[in-house]
Design a protein around this motif. Structure first.
Motif, PDB file in Angstrom:
ATOM      1  N   LEU A 179      -0.257 -44.498  72.454  1.00 50.08           N
ATOM      2  CA  LEU A 179      -1.132 -43.488  71.857  1.00 50.08           C
ATOM      3  C   LEU A 179      -1.057 -42.162  72.613  1.00 50.08           C
ATOM      4  O   LEU A 179      -0.995 -41.083  72.004  1.00 50.08           O
ATOM      5  CB  LEU A 179      -2.572 -43.993  71.798  1.00 50.08           C
ATOM      6  CG  LEU A 179      -2.815 -45.181  70.872  1.00 50.08           C
ATOM      7  CD1 LEU A 179      -4.229 -45.714  71.061  1.00 50.08           C
ATOM      8  CD2 LEU A 179      -2.564 -44.813  69.426  1.00 50.08           C
ATOM      9  N   ALA A 180      -1.043 -42.234  73.936  1.00 52.26           N
ATOM     10  CA  ALA A 180      -0.957 -41.006  74.738  1.00 52.26           C
ATOM     11  C   ALA A 180       0.392 -40.316  74.508  1.00 52.26           C
ATOM     12  O   ALA A 180       0.448 -39.085  74.366  1.00 52.26           O
ATOM     13  CB  ALA A 180      -1.162 -41.314  76.216  1.00 52.26           C
ATOM     14  N   GLU A 181       1.460 -41.088  74.449  1.00 50.29           N
ATOM     15  CA  GLU A 181       2.778 -40.498  74.203  1.00 50.29           C
ATOM     16  C   GLU A 181       2.845 -39.880  72.808  1.00 50.29           C
ATOM     17  O   GLU A 181       3.406 -38.800  72.620  1.00 50.29           O
ATOM     18  CB  GLU A 181       3.881 -41.547  74.378  1.00 50.29           C
ATOM     19  CG  GLU A 181       5.279 -40.995  74.220  1.00 50.29           C
ATOM     20  CD  GLU A 181       5.614 -39.875  75.202  1.00 50.29           C
ATOM     21  OE1 GLU A 181       6.418 -38.993  74.821  1.00 50.29           O
ATOM     22  OE2 GLU A 181       5.086 -39.863  76.333  1.00 50.29           O
ATOM     23  N   MET A 187       1.316 -32.792  70.047  1.00 48.04           N
ATOM     24  CA  MET A 187       0.844 -31.524  70.587  1.00 48.04           C
ATOM     25  C   MET A 187       1.994 -30.586  70.935  1.00 48.04           C
ATOM     26  O   MET A 187       1.846 -29.370  70.925  1.00 48.04           O
ATOM     27  CB  MET A 187      -0.043 -31.749  71.817  1.00 48.04           C
ATOM     28  CG  MET A 187      -1.302 -32.554  71.521  1.00 48.04           C
ATOM     29  SD  MET A 187      -2.274 -31.926  70.133  1.00 48.04           S
ATOM     30  CE  MET A 187      -2.802 -30.375  70.753  1.00 48.04           C
ATOM     31  N   ALA A 188       3.173 -31.137  71.257  1.00 50.54           N
ATOM     32  CA  ALA A 188       4.333 -30.319  71.620  1.00 50.54           C
ATOM     33  C   ALA A 188       5.260 -30.037  70.437  1.00 50.54           C
ATOM     34  O   ALA A 188       6.191 -29.246  70.564  1.00 50.54           O
ATOM     35  CB  ALA A 188       5.123 -31.020  72.730  1.00 50.54           C
ATOM     36  N   ALA A 189       4.994 -30.662  69.311  1.00 56.68           N
ATOM     37  CA  ALA A 189       5.902 -30.542  68.159  1.00 56.68           C
ATOM     38  C   ALA A 189       5.931 -29.129  67.609  1.00 56.68           C
ATOM     39  O   ALA A 189       4.904 -28.453  67.522  1.00 56.68           O
ATOM     40  CB  ALA A 189       5.477 -31.525  67.060  1.00 56.68           C
TER      41      ALA A 189
END
Length: 193
Positions: A179-181, A187-189
């Protein structure tokens, strides 16, 4: 314990063993060692007793979850590390509450037949969201309506999704790390197109 407490304990056992819809008043009496008349005397009806058993089961899980999660997520941790630690602990707690979750899914599938339960769960939804905001962000539960509506709703959606995946296939359900990954990646996409 008195009859009232015995009935509630028996109703909880029946909720986990037989489910909400299949539990009869006689089942509760057998599980509690009481008599049929005490259901009406103490709770008014079998449905009211089962509703109380369900709510207390959910509250008990929530209290245990809160205690575990406050211990899991250090305020000094980076937000995504805290997110991972909290979700890892949530997933760890699922096995010990499997029957409570099974009962909840049965109820969700039958909400059209249970308007009073639907009303009670709808009223409790904001409280649950507020509690999740407090756990994940470390803010007081009161006075955070915007966070409850946004962050709380997101956490609640994740919780129900993770629980359902875990109930279907625990070996392939997401971990806290997954989930964190996934959150890091989202968020970085960069937008495509």
């Amino acid at each position: 314990m008195g009859h009232r407490e015995d009935l509630l304990a028996g109703a909880k056992r029946c909720l986990y063993d037989k489910g909400y819809m299949r539990t009869t008043a006689r089942d509760i009496v057998a599980a509690s060692g009481t008599n049929l008349g005490s259901i009406g005397y103490h709770y008014g009806s079998k449905d009211a007793l089962m509703q109380q058993a369900l709510l207390e089961s959910i509250e008990g899980w929530g209290e245990e979850l809160s205690a575990a999660l406050f211990a899991a997520g250090s305020a000094e941790s980076a937000p995504l590390d805290r997110f991972e630690a909290i979700w890892t602990r949530v997933i760890d707690l699922m096995e010990s509450h499997r029957m409570m979750w099974a009962a909840n899914f049965e109820i969700i599938a039958n909400l059209d037949q249970l308007p009073e339960i639907r009303r009670v769960l709808a009223e409790a939804q904001d409280e649950g969201r507020s509690g999740l905001v407090s756990i994940f962000l470390g803010v007081p539960e009161e006075g955070n309506e915007h966070l409850t509506r946004t962050v709380g709703a997101l956490c609640q959606a994740l919780l129900m999704g993770v629980v359902s995946q875990w109930m279907f296939d625990p070996d392939n359900a997401p971990t806290g790390r997954d989930l964190a990954e996934g959150m890091r990646t989202l968020m970085a996409a960069k937008p495509v197109g």
